[in-house]
Motif scaffolding. Structure first.
Motif, PDB file in Angstrom:
ATOM      1  N   UNK A   1     -50.296 -18.287  78.124  1.00  0.00           N
ATOM      2  CA  UNK A   1     -49.400 -17.570  77.208  1.00  0.00           C
ATOM      3  C   UNK A   1     -48.568 -18.600  76.450  1.00  0.00           C
ATOM      4  N   UNK A   2     -48.588 -18.513  75.145  1.00  0.00           N
ATOM      5  CA  UNK A   2     -47.738 -19.377  74.320  1.00  0.00           C
ATOM      6  C   UNK A   2     -47.212 -18.535  73.177  1.00  0.00           C
ATOM      7  N   UNK A   3     -45.951 -18.213  73.239  1.00  0.00           N
ATOM      8  CA  UNK A   3     -45.385 -17.352  72.194  1.00  0.00           C
ATOM      9  C   UNK A   3     -44.983 -18.202  71.001  1.00  0.00           C
ATOM     10  N   UNK A   4     -46.010 -18.654  70.311  1.00  0.00           N
ATOM     11  CA  UNK A   4     -45.809 -19.534  69.165  1.00  0.00           C
ATOM     12  C   UNK A   4     -46.666 -19.049  68.009  1.00  0.00           C
ATOM     13  N   UNK A   5     -46.156 -19.237  66.792  1.00  0.00           N
ATOM     14  CA  UNK A   5     -46.961 -18.924  65.612  1.00  0.00           C
ATOM     15  C   UNK A   5     -48.040 -19.973  65.447  1.00  0.00           C
ATOM     16  N   UNK A   6     -49.169 -19.504  64.968  1.00  0.00           N
ATOM     17  CA  UNK A   6     -50.298 -20.399  64.719  1.00  0.00           C
ATOM     18  C   UNK A   6     -50.432 -20.563  63.210  1.00  0.00           C
ATOM     19  N   UNK A   7     -50.790 -21.753  62.756  1.00  0.00           N
ATOM     20  CA  UNK A   7     -50.808 -22.009  61.307  1.00  0.00           C
ATOM     21  C   UNK A   7     -51.832 -21.158  60.568  1.00  0.00           C
ATOM     22  N   UNK A   8     -52.790 -20.561  61.280  1.00  0.00           N
ATOM     23  CA  UNK A   8     -53.746 -19.688  60.594  1.00  0.00           C
ATOM     24  C   UNK A   8     -53.609 -18.231  61.021  1.00  0.00           C
ATOM     25  N   UNK A   9     -53.413 -18.015  62.324  1.00  0.00           N
ATOM     26  CA  UNK A   9     -53.414 -16.630  62.789  1.00  0.00           C
ATOM     27  C   UNK A   9     -52.002 -16.053  62.888  1.00  0.00           C
ATOM     28  N   UNK A  10     -51.023 -16.850  62.508  1.00  0.00           N
ATOM     29  CA  UNK A  10     -49.640 -16.356  62.496  1.00  0.00           C
ATOM     30  C   UNK A  10     -49.205 -15.882  63.870  1.00  0.00           C
TER      31      UNK A  10
END
Ligand code: ATP
Ligand code: MG
Length: 570
Positions: free
Chosen positions: A196-205
């Protein structure tokens, strides 16, 4: 110039692929990929991998996919993505429309993970990261099963879905493959597949808050793209059984063949992206593209050509044994290429003023200078000569020792493309420092030869003082003093080996006027001083030059010591 034999060194991967094609494996197709993680800039080691993967498909007629392995949003940035694509293009390779991302497969990977849970081949574990590590065992001791290992399939399915829904905090649960906690290969001791990583991804937001581990994503990404030969570095050899396990236990469309090769290590250089990032973040260098960095951006700014980097990668070959390649070989490759391409010019780094007493005060002559003796088509240019010149301070000695043949009181030398001059007087300041030389010239020696046949022992470069262009010149030395700075086994840090004198800035070098407006990136040989490249920091009227490499060929010595013989000049 003599060159070293550049016969193509062995490359066992070429042989494997040639065999596969011969026997019709993969219906004779070759599809490779270059899979960078966008967590730093590409370096010369990546160049080896890029040249190998793109080179093989160019040779055998196939394609090379460009895939960002973007499974780790915490460390990945768009800046890196852009630089990586830019650098691959700069190296001279084209992936056409074959740009892919591991994140393209997140949904598919999730579905496959659900399939594995349903087949009782994966489970949600609720141990902490610490505990998981503890339970994993060591090289000599088997691991212990987690108390959650036999949790019912339904419960794991429910928890995994809720992990995806964002119901749990980072670190509370992971998904693990159920393989073998006692396996001698630690990679098979129920490796983590998702965290689990509650982080935004540069493509999938913000679509995802669980992300697949590299080891779970990589082989399946290869399979989804139909990669035939998945070429990677040796450290993944021990991961191959795990990749195979995933591929064998998931309904994937194919099973790529993984082939490992030894990564490039270069002397006096660190290559790990983590260490390179530390150099940048801690300010040991000015940025990822600092010309002392082994990044492609750094080498480019330093003045390296893509051809030189590619020739180097070809020359080092591809094998399975780890080795430390001599930095001098990389420098040899750039020298060899620039020797053919770089226009010669004159520049004086540490100037001393010279007055030609018998030269008319208002006269300026434009003398012919050869642009590149290796390339007659480069032609000639005009270089202004006048009564006041700059010479290199170290080309003069008031009391020269025996082996010093350059300028000294009473001595005659040749100025390149110009005249013989003779030193007749030395002017000193109150502290005894020589500040100016007075010379006479012999008008009959115009062009550099004496009609009476008399010889001089030195030919010096020079710049006409009133025409000189002021420039900042940056001279570089190795960034590390130790041949293997990444070796921290004695408890030291790679930082301890940083060379405090790796950069010397010369504030006011004097250059011939022909290069006043040279655009950033253009490359020259400053006669007798090395190859130089215009830096983007240049401003109108004040160019900034980086020294790419000196003219001294230390590789010649290395090659001789290693018994590499010189090829005859054709
Ligand atoms: P890190 O330094 O964080 O371990 P990495 O070098 O594995 O990162 P990636 O972006 O994953 O970086 O590498 C992309 C590809 O380049 C991989 O296939 C990797 O095997 C290859 N590669 C990386 N470093 C080298 C090297 N020194 N020599 C040859 N190939 C390399
Ligand atoms: Mg990696």
């Amino acid at each position: 110039m003599d060159g070293f034999e550049s016969k193509v060194p062995p490359n066992f991967i070429r042989s494997i692929i040639a065999e596969d094609i011969k026997y019709g494996k993969n219906r004779g197709k070759v599809l490779t990929r270059f899979p960078p993680e966008p967590n730093g800039y590409l370096h010369i080691g990546h160049a080896k991998s890029i040249c190998l993967n793109f080179g093989l498909v160019a040779e055998f007629g196939g394609f090379c996919n460009f895939r960002f392995d973007d499974t780790n949003p915490g460390k990945e940035e768009v800046e890196y993505v852009d630089s990586i694509m830019n650098d691959v293009r700069w190296l001279g390779f084209d992936w056409g429309d074959r740009l892919f991302h591991a994140s393209d497969y997140f949904e598919q990977l999730f579905e496959w993970a659900v399939d594995l849970i349903k087949a009782d081949k994966a489970y949600v574990d609720s141990l902490s990261a610490e505990e998981i590590k503890e339970f994993r065992g060591t090289l000599t001791e088997p691991g212990k099963p987690s108390p959650y290992r036999d949790r019912p399939v339904e419960e794991s399915l429910d928890l995994f879905q809720r992990m995806r829904n964002g119901e749990f905090a980072d670190g509370t649960h992971v998904l693990r493959a159920k393989i073998d906690m006692a396996s001698p290969n630690i990679n098979l001791r129920d490796p983590v597949m998702y965290r689990i990583r509650k982080l935004s991804h540069w493509r999938t937001g913000d679509k995802w808050c669980i992300y697949p581990m590299y080891d779970y994503a990589h082989g399946q990404s290869d399979a989804l793209e139909g990669i035939t030969h998945s070429i990677c570095t040796m450290e993944y050899e021990d991961h191959r059984p795990l990749y195979d396990w995933f591929l064998d236990n998931i309904k994937v469309p194919g099973h790529p063949q993984q082939i490992e090769f030894a990564r490039l290590n270069l002397s006096y250089t660190v290559m790990s992206k983590r260490k390179l990032l530390q150099l940048v973040q801690e300010g040991h260098v000015a940025g990822w593209d600092d010309p002392r960095m082994p990044t492609l951006a750094g080498l480019r700014r330093r003045g390296y050509t893509p051809e030189a980097v590619r020739n180097f990668c070809e020359r080092i070959g591809v094998g399975k044994r780890e080795s430390l390649v001599d930095l001098a070989l990389l420098e040899y490759s750039v020298r060899e290429d620039l020797n053919l391409k770089a226009r010669r010019v004159m520049g004086v780094l540490r100037p001393i003023r010279v007055v030609i007493d018998n030269y008319p005060e208002d006269r300026v002559e434009y003398l012919d200078a050869v642009n590149n003796p290796e390339d007659p088509s480069a032609g000639t240019r005009k270089v202004p000569f006048s009564r006041e010149l700059f010479l290199e301070r170290e080309d003069f000695m008031e009391n020269p020792p025996k082996q010093f043949y350059r300028l000294a009181p009473g001595r005659e030398v040749r100025l390149r493309y110009a005249y013989f001059i003779k030193c007749v007087d030395v002017v000193k300041d109150s502290g005894g420092q020589v500040v100016e030389l007075h010379c006479t010239y012999d008008p009959s020696t115009r062009g550099g030869d004496a009609p009476d046949g008399r010889k001089v022992k030195a030919t010096l470069h020079w710049v006409s003082a009133p025409h000189a262009v002021e420039s900042e010149v940056r001279l570089y030395d190795k960034l590390f003093l130790r041949p293997d700075p990444a070796d921290e086994r004695d408890g030291s840090s790679f930082r301890d080996g940083i060379n405090p004198d790796s950069l010397e800035v010369i504030g006011s070098a004097k250059l011939e006027p022909s290069i006043a407006e040279a655009p950033a990136g253009s490359r020259y040989q400053f006669e007798r001083l090395g190859y130089f490249c215009v830096d983007p920091d240049s401003t109108p009227g004040k160019p900034v030059f980086n020294r790419t490499v000196t003219l001294k060929d230390t590789w010649a010595k290395v090659a001789k010591a290693e018994g590499i013989h010189k090829a005859r000049k054709a």
